[in-house]
Design a protein around this motif. Structure first.
Motif, PDB file in Angstrom:
ATOM      1  N   SER A 148       0.849  -1.182   0.000  1.00 24.50           N
ATOM      2  CA  SER A 148       0.000   0.000   0.000  1.00 24.50           C
ATOM      3  C   SER A 148       0.889   1.238   0.000  1.00 24.50           C
ATOM      4  N   ALA A 149       0.360   2.311  -0.554  1.00 26.22           N
ATOM      5  CA  ALA A 149       1.058   3.594  -0.526  1.00 26.22           C
ATOM      6  C   ALA A 149       0.015   4.684  -0.312  1.00 26.22           C
ATOM      7  N   ASP A 200       9.591   9.465   0.968  1.00 28.98           N
ATOM      8  CA  ASP A 200      10.326  10.402   0.128  1.00 28.98           C
ATOM      9  C   ASP A 200      11.780  10.500   0.556  1.00 28.98           C
ATOM     10  N   LEU A 201      12.642  10.582  -0.415  1.00 33.79           N
ATOM     11  CA  LEU A 201      14.054  10.907  -0.211  1.00 33.79           C
ATOM     12  C   LEU A 201      14.438  11.826  -1.351  1.00 33.79           C
ATOM     13  N   LEU A 248       8.752   1.245  -0.398  1.00 28.97           N
ATOM     14  CA  LEU A 248       8.684   2.542  -1.057  1.00 28.97           C
ATOM     15  C   LEU A 248       8.128   2.385  -2.458  1.00 28.97           C
ATOM     16  N   VAL A 249       7.818   3.507  -3.069  1.00 27.58           N
ATOM     17  CA  VAL A 249       7.489   3.551  -4.488  1.00 27.58           C
ATOM     18  C   VAL A 249       8.608   4.325  -5.162  1.00 27.58           C
ATOM     19  N   ALA A 250       9.338   3.654  -6.037  1.00 27.04           N
ATOM     20  CA  ALA A 250      10.428   4.301  -6.778  1.00 27.04           C
ATOM     21  C   ALA A 250       9.842   5.010  -7.993  1.00 27.04           C
ATOM     22  N   VAL A 251      10.236   6.266  -8.188  1.00 27.18           N
ATOM     23  CA  VAL A 251       9.810   7.059  -9.344  1.00 27.18           C
ATOM     24  C   VAL A 251      11.038   7.701  -9.980  1.00 27.18           C
ATOM     25  N   ASN A 252      10.830   8.352 -11.096  1.00 29.25           N
ATOM     26  CA  ASN A 252      11.900   9.092 -11.785  1.00 29.25           C
ATOM     27  C   ASN A 252      13.103   8.200 -12.104  1.00 29.25           C
ATOM     28  N   ASP A 253      12.843   6.991 -12.579  1.00 23.23           N
ATOM     29  CA  ASP A 253      13.912   6.053 -12.962  1.00 23.23           C
ATOM     30  C   ASP A 253      14.868   5.741 -11.821  1.00 23.23           C
ATOM     31  N   ARG A 294       7.662   1.827  -9.383  1.00 23.61           N
ATOM     32  CA  ARG A 294       7.831   0.455  -8.895  1.00 23.61           C
ATOM     33  C   ARG A 294       7.618   0.436  -7.390  1.00 23.61           C
ATOM     34  N   TYR A 295       6.827  -0.523  -6.908  1.00 21.82           N
ATOM     35  CA  TYR A 295       6.709  -0.752  -5.476  1.00 21.82           C
ATOM     36  C   TYR A 295       7.883  -1.670  -5.120  1.00 21.82           C
ATOM     37  N   MET A 296       8.648  -1.274  -4.113  1.00 22.68           N
ATOM     38  CA  MET A 296       9.852  -2.012  -3.750  1.00 22.68           C
ATOM     39  C   MET A 296       9.907  -2.215  -2.247  1.00 22.68           C
TER      40      MET A 296
END
Length: 165
Positions: free
Chosen positions: A68-69, A90-91, A124-129, A159-161
Motif C-alpha cells: 500500500s502507498a 520520500d528521499l 517505497l514507491v520508486a519514481v523518476n527512474d 515500482r513498489y519495492m
C-alpha cells in the motif's frame, strides 16, 4: 563543513518544500503534507544540513500497511492501526547536494533504526527512474495487483519495492 543528517524540525519545512519542488516537479506535495508527516512520525523524518543551515535534502518515513502507498499530496488523518512495515515516503536532495554519496548513509540509518524497532521491512514507491538506485540499497521489486492502478498515477516507471530487514 560537511553535510550531515539530523532529525527534522518544524522550522525545516520551508526548505524541505523547496527541495521537494526541485526534485519532484511531477509529483509535488504541498507544505501541509510535510507538516503532517513530521507530526505523525517525527522519528522517521530527517534533513541533510550543513551545521544549522537550511535543509539540502530530506527523508520521510513512517509505519504503514504492506502493499500500500498513501495518496500523493494528501494529509493523512493518522497512522494505520496495524502497520506492517516502515514506508519510505520520500528521499530527495537539492541539486547542489547531489553526487556526494550522502544518500546511502540515511538509507542505512533508517534501515538500522527500523530493524531495531522490530519492523520486518522498509517499502517505497520508486519514481523518476530510481529503481536501480533502490536496488543498490537492498530493495527488491514487488508486484502488487492491489497497487497497479495507484502506481500508474506515479508514472510509467513507478515500482513498489521492499527491503527485508
Amino acid at each position: 563543513m560537511a553535510l550531515t543528517w539530523r532529525l527534522m524540525r518544524p522550522d525545516d519545512i520551508d526548505a524541505v518544500v523547496d527541495v521537494a519542488r526541485l526534485s519532484f516537479p511531477d509529483h509535488f506535495e504541498d507544505r501541509a503534507c510535510f507538516d503532517n508527516r513530521l507530526a505523525l512520525y517525527p522519528r522517521g523524518c530527517f534533513v541533510l544540513t550543513e551545521a544549522e543551515g537550511p535543509a539540502r535534502g530530506y527523508l520521510i518515513a513512517y509505519p504503514w500497511k504492506a502493499d500500500s502507498a498513501p495518496p500523493l499530496n494528501t494529509v493523512i488523518e493518522g497512522l494505520p492501526g496495524e502497520p506492517a512495515l516502515i514506508y519510505l515516503h520520500d528521499l530527495a536532495l537539492h541539486p547542489e547536494a547531489r553526487g556526494g554519496g550522502v544518500t546511502g548513509a540515511i538509507v542505512e540509518r533508517l534501515a538500522e533504526q527500523a530493524a531495531g524497532d522490530g519492523w520486518p521491512a522498509v517499502a517505497l514507491v520508486a519514481v523518476n527512474d530510481a529503481a536501480d538506485f533502490w536496488r543498490r540499497h537492498g530493495f527488491q521489486d514487488r508486484a502488487s495487483d492491489a497497487l497497479a492502478e495507484k502506481l500508474a498515477s506515479y508514472g510509467p516507471d513507478a515500482r513498489y519495492m521492499v527491503r527485508p530487514l
